[in-house]
Design an enzyme around this catalytic site. Structure first.
Site, short mmCIF file in Angstrom:
data_model
loop_
_atom_site.label_atom_id
_atom_site.label_comp_id
_atom_site.label_asym_id
_atom_site.label_seq_id
_atom_site.Cartn_x
_atom_site.Cartn_y
_atom_site.Cartn_z
N HIS A 37 10.55 6.69 -3.09
CA HIS A 37 9.10 6.88 -3.16
C HIS A 37 8.55 6.51 -4.55
O HIS A 37 7.32 6.42 -4.71
CB HIS A 37 8.74 8.33 -2.83
CG HIS A 37 7.40 8.47 -2.18
ND1 HIS A 37 6.45 7.48 -2.19
CD2 HIS A 37 6.84 9.50 -1.47
CE1 HIS A 37 5.37 7.88 -1.54
NE2 HIS A 37 5.58 9.11 -1.09
N ASP A 96 5.48 3.09 -1.42
CA ASP A 96 4.54 4.09 -0.93
C ASP A 96 4.76 4.32 0.57
O ASP A 96 5.38 3.51 1.26
CB ASP A 96 3.10 3.65 -1.19
CG ASP A 96 2.78 3.60 -2.69
OD1 ASP A 96 3.40 4.37 -3.44
OD2 ASP A 96 1.93 2.78 -3.08
#
Length: 464
Positions: free
Chosen positions: A435, A439
């Site tokens: 992450h 995204d």
């Protein structure tokens, strides 16, 4: 003084300083006897592989300086060249030493997993006699000569480095066949005598502990609240293999480094399975390999990476490295541990090329013959836990990648299609991603693209 010169030359001393001193003393004398005219003629042979120093020794004439008559220096480099005639062995007469071959550029040592041959066994040239386990692969140590194993110089479980001797092979079979039986008989003979001597000394000491042993059970009965642990005799402690330790280290480092998040989706496998069933015979006939489902997912992953290139990128320090090539890693489970061979340039391969590469990797993985280069790199990993019956999982990222795609088992479930409830072969797919660089939007789009292509493979032809 002439005797000094004679002894210096006869001893073969290569020191030019000592010889220079002797000749200076001769020169300083008022006269020199004529009988010394043939004193210093001699031939010296050096057994060396290097470059020697050639001096001009000469006859000494009465009242004159030293005449120039060279002394021959003969080199015999065969002695050193013979040692390196074969890179993984060293010879000494009838016996040949078996040494550990070079492992890899990034691997300095390994663990001697097991010996495939024992003392007294006959071996042929290039026949494996031992296996060395490294952090990534298992390497065979082959016999440099034909003969019989005379002696093992290392034990299983030892850490060895390239060049270490692990065994001795004898070229003559007659002498070596007797050696193992003689050594075993010699080792077996002293043991009974030691036991007998211990039994003769021990009777008086055994009586005391025998009286103390019955006192232990009452103590255990007085504490019923303590947990009853299983006896240690029913436990086994086995050292971890180097491959298992390497896998454990990399997976734990992955958890500590990445900000991992997993997103899920489900795929209707009807069309891909129908495509496989319709063309499996023609595919085998033309390409010589079976058409599987993995090649369809590889092609879908390649297309999804082209639509979402950030999934193909990786963080390096404060930078993001965008890779303009696609190398797909395929996770393969083996009895020794997990290995991840890499399909290079998967974006340039068709279904048949991918299936052939996967089959070759699977065979090598089961045989333990995968090389370091075949497992290095990769931009995305595909792990198929469905072959073991896994319904759902959250795979762990394989560094230095940023994502891993997890496939699972195909289960027939009731689905709503066109307003009707029909059974469909469904598979859950999971994408674990870093992450920090990817995204949630890109991750979901990536997984949705794989779902669309697998459910309708015609999209690959039309590029839509």
């Amino acid at each position: 003084m002439f005797g000094v010169v004679r002894r210096r030359v006869a001893s073969g001393s290569p020191s030019p300083w000592l010889l220079g001193q002797s000749f200076q003393k001769i020169r300083s004398g008022p006269s020199v006897s004529a009988r010394a005219s043939s004193v210093v003629e001699k031939e010296i042979a050096f057994h060396s592989g290097g470059c020697g120093l050639v001096r001009n020794f000469c006859r000494i004439t009465p009242g004159c300086w030293i005449n120039a008559k060279p002394m021959r220096v003969v080199f015999h480099p065969e002695a050193t060249m013979r040692t390196w005639g074969r890179p993984f062995s060293s010879e000494s007469g009838d016996s040949v030493d078996v040494v550990v071959p070079p492992l890899a550029e990034s691997i300095s040592d390994g663990t001697l997993a097991k010996f495939l041959k024992r003392p007294g066994d006959r071996v042929n040239v290039d026949e494996p006699i031992a296996q060395i386990e490294t952090d990534k692969v298992t390497i065979d140590v082959s016999s440099p000569e034909s003969g019989v194993i005379l002696k093992l110089l290392a034990n299983e479980g030892d850490t060895v480095e390239p060049g270490n001797k692990i065994a001795i092979i004898s070229r003559s079979a007659d002498a070596t066949h007797v050696a193992p039986s003689e050594t075993t008989s010699e080792k077996a003979a002293p043991k009974p005598t030691q036991k007998v001597s211990e039994e003769k000394k021990a009777p008086k000491v055994e009586t005391a502990p025998a009286r103390d042993k019955p006192k232990a059970p009452p103590a255990a009965l007085n504490s019923p609240t303590e947990p009853q642990l299983p006896p240690k005799e029913r436990e086994r402690r086995v050292p971890m293999t180097r491959l298992r330790k390497r896998v454990a280290t990399r997976l734990k480092d992955s958890q500590n480094t990445f900000a991992m998040l997993t997103t899920f989706n489900e795929v209707d496998m009807t069309n891909l399975m129908k495509l496989r069933a319709d063309y499996k015979d023609a595919f085998v006939e033309k390409h010589g390999v079976k058409l599987g489902l993995m090649s369809g997912f590889v092609k879908a992953a390649v297309n999804a990476l082209q639509h979402q290139p950030i999934v193909n990128a990786v963080i390096d320090g404060d930078d993001i490295i965008y890779r303009d090539y696609i190398d797909i890693s395929i996770a393969v489970g083996t009895p020794k541990g997990l290995v991840v061979p890499v399909i290079r340039n998967a974006d340039t391969m068709n279904f048949a090329d991918i299936e052939k590469q996967i089959n070759a990797f699977a065979k090598k993985a089961n045989d333990g013959t995968l090389s370091i280069d075949e497992m290095a790199g990769g931009t995305l990993t595909i792990s198929n836990g469905g072959v073991y019956g896994s319904l759902l999982s959250t795979p762990i990222i394989n560094p230095p990648q940023s994502a891993i795609l997890g496939m699972h088992s195909i289960v027939s479930r009731p689905m709503v299609v066109g307003g009707n409830i029909v059974p469909r072969p469904m598979m859950y797919v999971a994408l674990t991603y870093d992450h920090r660089v990817i995204d949630g939007r890109e991750a979901v789009f990536f997984l949705r693209r794989i779902k669309d292509i697998v459910e309708d493979p015609r999209r690959l032809l039309l590029d839509i």
